[in-house]
Design a protein around this motif. Structure first.
Motif, PDB file in Angstrom:
ATOM      1  N   ALA A 292       0.854  -1.309   0.488  1.00 51.88           N
ATOM      2  CA  ALA A 292       0.014   0.333   0.067  1.00 51.88           C
ATOM      3  C   ALA A 292       1.129   1.277  -0.124  1.00 51.88           C
ATOM      4  CB  ALA A 292      -0.664   0.062   2.149  1.00 51.88           C
ATOM      5  N   LEU A 293       2.208   0.802   1.000  1.00 47.69           N
ATOM      6  CA  LEU A 293       2.561   2.303   0.510  1.00 47.69           C
ATOM      7  C   LEU A 293       3.109   2.504  -0.489  1.00 47.69           C
ATOM      8  CD1 LEU A 293       4.922   1.813   4.463  1.00 47.69           C
ATOM      9  CD2 LEU A 293       2.709   3.456   3.640  1.00 47.69           C
ATOM     10  N   ARG A 294       4.125   1.892  -1.782  1.00 46.44           N
ATOM     11  CA  ARG A 294       5.077   1.923  -3.395  1.00 46.44           C
ATOM     12  C   ARG A 294       3.333   2.239  -3.321  1.00 46.44           C
ATOM     13  NH1 ARG A 294       7.255  -2.996  -1.068  1.00 46.44           N
ATOM     14  NH2 ARG A 294       5.412  -4.388  -2.552  1.00 46.44           N
ATOM     15  N   ARG A 295       2.357   1.715  -3.408  1.00 42.74           N
ATOM     16  CA  ARG A 295       1.454   2.099  -4.588  1.00 42.74           C
ATOM     17  C   ARG A 295       1.327   3.840  -4.045  1.00 42.74           C
ATOM     18  NH1 ARG A 295      -1.257   2.693  -9.022  1.00 42.74           N
ATOM     19  NH2 ARG A 295      -3.051   3.835  -8.808  1.00 42.74           N
ATOM     20  N   GLU A 296       1.053   4.040  -3.120  1.00 43.93           N
ATOM     21  CA  GLU A 296       0.416   5.330  -2.156  1.00 43.93           C
ATOM     22  C   GLU A 296       1.451   6.870  -2.976  1.00 43.93           C
ATOM     23  OE1 GLU A 296      -2.279   5.114   1.549  1.00 43.93           O
ATOM     24  OE2 GLU A 296      -0.280   5.723   2.038  1.00 43.93           O
ATOM     25  N   ALA A 297       3.067   6.634  -2.314  1.00 43.86           N
ATOM     26  CA  ALA A 297       3.783   7.042  -3.072  1.00 43.86           C
ATOM     27  C   ALA A 297       3.840   6.921  -4.589  1.00 43.86           C
ATOM     28  CB  ALA A 297       5.303   6.007  -2.959  1.00 43.86           C
ATOM     29  N   TYR A 298       3.625   5.774  -5.032  1.00 41.74           N
ATOM     30  CA  TYR A 298       3.741   5.682  -6.846  1.00 41.74           C
ATOM     31  C   TYR A 298       3.233   7.282  -7.537  1.00 41.74           C
ATOM     32  CZ  TYR A 298       3.923   4.867 -11.534  1.00 41.74           C
ATOM     33  OH  TYR A 298       4.441   5.203 -12.767  1.00 41.74           O
ATOM     34  N   ALA A 299       1.551   6.967  -6.862  1.00 43.12           N
ATOM     35  CA  ALA A 299       0.224   8.116  -6.952  1.00 43.12           C
ATOM     36  C   ALA A 299       0.520   8.836  -6.406  1.00 43.12           C
ATOM     37  CB  ALA A 299      -1.032   7.135  -6.195  1.00 43.12           C
ATOM     38  N   GLN A 300       1.187   9.129  -5.796  1.00 43.01           N
ATOM     39  CA  GLN A 300       1.271  10.811  -5.857  1.00 43.01           C
ATOM     40  C   GLN A 300       2.573  11.677  -6.708  1.00 43.01           C
ATOM     41  OE1 GLN A 300       2.607  11.122  -1.091  1.00 43.01           O
ATOM     42  NE2 GLN A 300       0.122  12.065  -0.392  1.00 43.01           N
ATOM     43  N   ALA A 301       3.661  10.679  -6.462  1.00 37.56           N
ATOM     44  CA  ALA A 301       4.615  10.817  -8.045  1.00 37.56           C
ATOM     45  C   ALA A 301       3.907  11.826  -9.047  1.00 37.56           C
ATOM     46  CB  ALA A 301       5.881   9.707  -7.581  1.00 37.56           C
ATOM     47  N   MET A 302       3.034  10.366  -9.677  1.00 41.37           N
ATOM     48  CA  MET A 302       2.379  10.620 -10.944  1.00 41.37           C
ATOM     49  C   MET A 302       1.345  12.579 -10.869  1.00 41.37           C
ATOM     50  SD  MET A 302       0.533   7.306 -12.487  1.00 41.37           S
ATOM     51  CE  MET A 302      -0.270   6.895 -10.623  1.00 41.37           C
ATOM     52  N   CYS A 303       0.683  12.790  -9.431  1.00 44.04           N
ATOM     53  CA  CYS A 303      -0.033  13.688  -8.915  1.00 44.04           C
ATOM     54  C   CYS A 303       1.368  15.107  -9.132  1.00 44.04           C
ATOM     55  CB  CYS A 303      -0.412  14.008  -8.009  1.00 44.04           C
ATOM     56  SG  CYS A 303      -1.966  12.680  -7.870  1.00 44.04           S
ATOM     57  N   TYR A 304       2.310  14.638  -8.394  1.00 42.37           N
ATOM     58  CA  TYR A 304       2.995  15.655  -8.542  1.00 42.37           C
ATOM     59  C   TYR A 304       3.757  15.954  -9.730  1.00 42.37           C
ATOM     60  CZ  TYR A 304       3.671  15.123  -3.409  1.00 42.37           C
ATOM     61  OH  TYR A 304       2.917  14.455  -2.233  1.00 42.37           O
ATOM     62  N   ALA A 305       3.685  15.358 -10.769  1.00 42.27           N
ATOM     63  CA  ALA A 305       4.636  15.473 -12.140  1.00 42.27           C
ATOM     64  C   ALA A 305       3.242  16.016 -12.340  1.00 42.27           C
ATOM     65  CB  ALA A 305       4.591  13.884 -12.993  1.00 42.27           C
ATOM     66  N   ARG A 306       1.966  16.660 -12.475  1.00 37.40           N
ATOM     67  CA  ARG A 306       1.377  16.858 -13.659  1.00 37.40           C
ATOM     68  C   ARG A 306       1.564  18.507 -13.305  1.00 37.40           C
ATOM     69  NH1 ARG A 306      -4.332  14.978 -14.567  1.00 37.40           N
ATOM     70  NH2 ARG A 306      -5.082  17.762 -15.024  1.00 37.40           N
ATOM     71  N   ASP A 307       0.932  19.203 -14.470  1.00 34.46           N
ATOM     72  CA  ASP A 307       0.898  20.903 -14.553  1.00 34.46           C
ATOM     73  C   ASP A 307       0.455  21.786 -13.052  1.00 34.46           C
ATOM     74  OD1 ASP A 307       2.992  20.958 -16.868  1.00 34.46           O
ATOM     75  OD2 ASP A 307       1.278  20.682 -18.179  1.00 34.46           O
ATOM     76  N   ASP A 308      -1.178  20.932 -13.285  1.00 28.52           N
ATOM     77  CA  ASP A 308      -1.586  21.133 -12.093  1.00 28.52           C
ATOM     78  C   ASP A 308      -1.674  20.975 -10.875  1.00 28.52           C
ATOM     79  OD1 ASP A 308      -3.017  18.709 -11.992  1.00 28.52           O
ATOM     80  OD2 ASP A 308      -5.055  19.676 -12.669  1.00 28.52           O
ATOM     81  N   TRP A 309      -0.194  20.058 -10.436  1.00 28.46           N
ATOM     82  CA  TRP A 309       0.102  20.173  -8.816  1.00 28.46           C
ATOM     83  C   TRP A 309       0.109  21.796  -8.022  1.00 28.46           C
ATOM     84  CZ3 TRP A 309      -0.583  18.506  -4.246  1.00 28.46           C
ATOM     85  CH2 TRP A 309       0.717  18.600  -3.770  1.00 28.46           C
ATOM     86  N   GLY A 310      -0.192  22.153  -7.098  1.00 33.95           N
ATOM     87  CA  GLY A 310      -0.281  22.971  -6.521  1.00 33.95           C
ATOM     88  C   GLY A 310      -1.466  23.969  -6.392  1.00 33.95           C
ATOM     89  N   GLU A 311      -2.102  23.202  -7.415  1.00 29.73           N
ATOM     90  CA  GLU A 311      -3.776  24.228  -7.751  1.00 29.73           C
ATOM     91  C   GLU A 311      -4.334  24.495  -6.632  1.00 29.73           C
ATOM     92  OE1 GLU A 311      -7.114  26.016  -8.704  1.00 29.73           O
ATOM     93  OE2 GLU A 311      -5.439  26.998  -9.101  1.00 29.73           O
ATOM     94  N   GLY A 312      -4.693  22.740  -5.608  1.00 33.29           N
ATOM     95  CA  GLY A 312      -5.547  22.928  -4.799  1.00 33.29           C
ATOM     96  C   GLY A 312      -5.306  23.567  -3.204  1.00 33.29           C
ATOM     97  N   ILE A 313      -4.328  23.532  -3.630  1.00 32.69           N
ATOM     98  CA  ILE A 313      -2.871  23.930  -2.026  1.00 32.69           C
ATOM     99  C   ILE A 313      -3.130  25.906  -2.510  1.00 32.69           C
ATOM    100  CG2 ILE A 313      -1.238  24.180  -0.881  1.00 32.69           C
ATOM    101  CD1 ILE A 313      -0.215  21.480  -2.102  1.00 32.69           C
ATOM    102  N   ASP A 314      -3.038  25.977  -3.521  1.00 38.59           N
ATOM    103  CA  ASP A 314      -3.206  27.239  -4.173  1.00 38.59           C
ATOM    104  C   ASP A 314      -4.437  27.918  -3.643  1.00 38.59           C
ATOM    105  OD1 ASP A 314      -0.716  27.691  -4.330  1.00 38.59           O
ATOM    106  OD2 ASP A 314      -0.672  27.712  -7.019  1.00 38.59           O
ATOM    107  N   ALA A 315      -5.438  27.411  -3.826  1.00 40.55           N
ATOM    108  CA  ALA A 315      -6.878  27.209  -3.794  1.00 40.55           C
ATOM    109  C   ALA A 315      -7.681  27.658  -2.328  1.00 40.55           C
ATOM    110  CB  ALA A 315      -7.872  26.748  -4.374  1.00 40.55           C
ATOM    111  N   ASN A 316      -6.478  26.617  -1.086  1.00 43.50           N
ATOM    112  CA  ASN A 316      -6.450  26.747   0.580  1.00 43.50           C
ATOM    113  C   ASN A 316      -6.105  28.267   0.762  1.00 43.50           C
ATOM    114  OD1 ASN A 316      -7.556  25.216   2.304  1.00 43.50           O
ATOM    115  ND2 ASN A 316      -6.007  23.931   2.346  1.00 43.50           N
TER     116      ASN A 316
END
Length: 330
Positions: A292-316
């Protein structure tokens, strides 16, 4: 702490100044973080982007030799006890190099451990957003390795031979909520907020959240919480079984006191019975955890690679609704 509804998702709102202190980089500024620093891994990158206190001060350990109750404190109240890489180093140092050997040899005579946050504002506001902002510069496989190491620096709490109780003395958000959920028991107050807000921020759950939350509240409720970014109030958390007890009052000292009372009751039981039962329970709970940890880490890594990474935090931080790009966008 104010909380507002954002569509179907609940997003925690910490005070604006504090939010900016842990999220100082808007997406347009992230390019200023160099690839060279990113490639050196999470610890080197953290040092290059933060001026946190010495690692030895970020996690505090104490032991009441009379009651045999140990306390571990996340000690960064100015950032609402946000989980940083350097804090993880200190956390792992205390647990792996001091507590586990000490409990095995008898040099540390503790029967229970209480985990809490310093101050009276929060248990933990979640991950170090400044570091996370910079990860868009890393290859996916590097980020996957970095996140796995980051998770494990805190989840080594599962290696302790004694039961653990999280005293949720205020908001526990994101990775902070997941760390609390990884403990064997939890105590909170009515004002506590326990939020799995990853989807609202634009990333997959991490820190074992997708593994431990279903074990705590069941598959259906965990699915809803993770997919909507839900934040549980203390009362809701007690109702669904996410926490064991609520303090009678909402102040931080009362939560820690209630956790200590539960810890003392456990510490009075036969130490061999407590340790062996804790091990038996965790053997079942930890089945599939590494995967589960390996899966979570890989999935998060894919999210960080997107151009819209940070939009949710900026909006917050900016107190607005996020506008995420399409699934098929880069």
């Amino acid at each position: 702490t104010a909380v507002r509804m954002n569509g179907n998702a609940l997003i925690s709102r910490i005070p604006r100044a504090a939010a900016r202190s842990v999220w100082p980089l808007c997406r347009s500024e992230k390019t200023k973080v160099t690839r060279a620093a990113a490639r050196n891994g999470p610890r080197a990158l953290y040092r290059s982007t933060s001026t946190a206190a010495a690692a030895s001060d970020l996690v505090l350990f104490s032991l009441d030799e009379k009651t045999k109750v140990a306390t571990l404190t996340l000690n960064s109240p100015s950032t609402f006890n946000a989980l940083t890489v350097e804090m993880g180093v200190a956390f792992e140092e205390i647990i792996a190099n001091r507590l586990v050997p000490g409990l095995k040899s008898g040099g540390i005579k503790a029967n229970v451990l209480v985990l809490c946050g310093a101050g009276d504002k929060a248990f933990s506001a979640g991950g170090d957003l400044k570091w996370l902002a910079s990860l868009s510069h890393n290859p996916v496989h590097v980020n996957a390795d970095n996140m796995t190491s980051f998770y494990r620096s805190f989840l080594c709490i599962r290696d302790l031979q004694i039961p653990t109780i999280a005293a949720i003395n205020g908001p526990a958000i994101g990775a902070g909520a997941c760390l609390a959920t990884a403990c064997d028991m939890r105590v909170a107050s009515s004002r506590s907020k326990i939020g799995y807000t990853f989807a609202s921020l634009g990333i997959h759950a991490g820190m074992g959240g997708s593994h431990f939350l279903p074990l705590s509240i069941g598959r259906s409720l965990a699915n809803e919480a993770l997919l909507t970014g839900k934040i549980f109030s203390g009362d809701e958390a007690l109702e669904v079984g996410l926490v064991n007890k609520l303090a009678q009052t909402n102040d931080s000292a009362a939560v820690k006191g209630e956790a200590m009372e539960l810890a003392k009751k456990i510490a009075q039981q036969h130490p061999l019975a407590v340790r062996t039962m804790t091990k038996s329970i965790r053997l079942k709970e930890d089945e599939g955890l590494d995967a589960a940890l390996r899966r979570e880490a890989y999935a998060q890594a894919m999210c960080y690679a997107r151009d819209d990474w940070g939009e949710g935090i900026d909006a917050n931080v900016e107190r607005r609704d996020p506008v995420f790009e399409d699934y098929f966008s880069k």
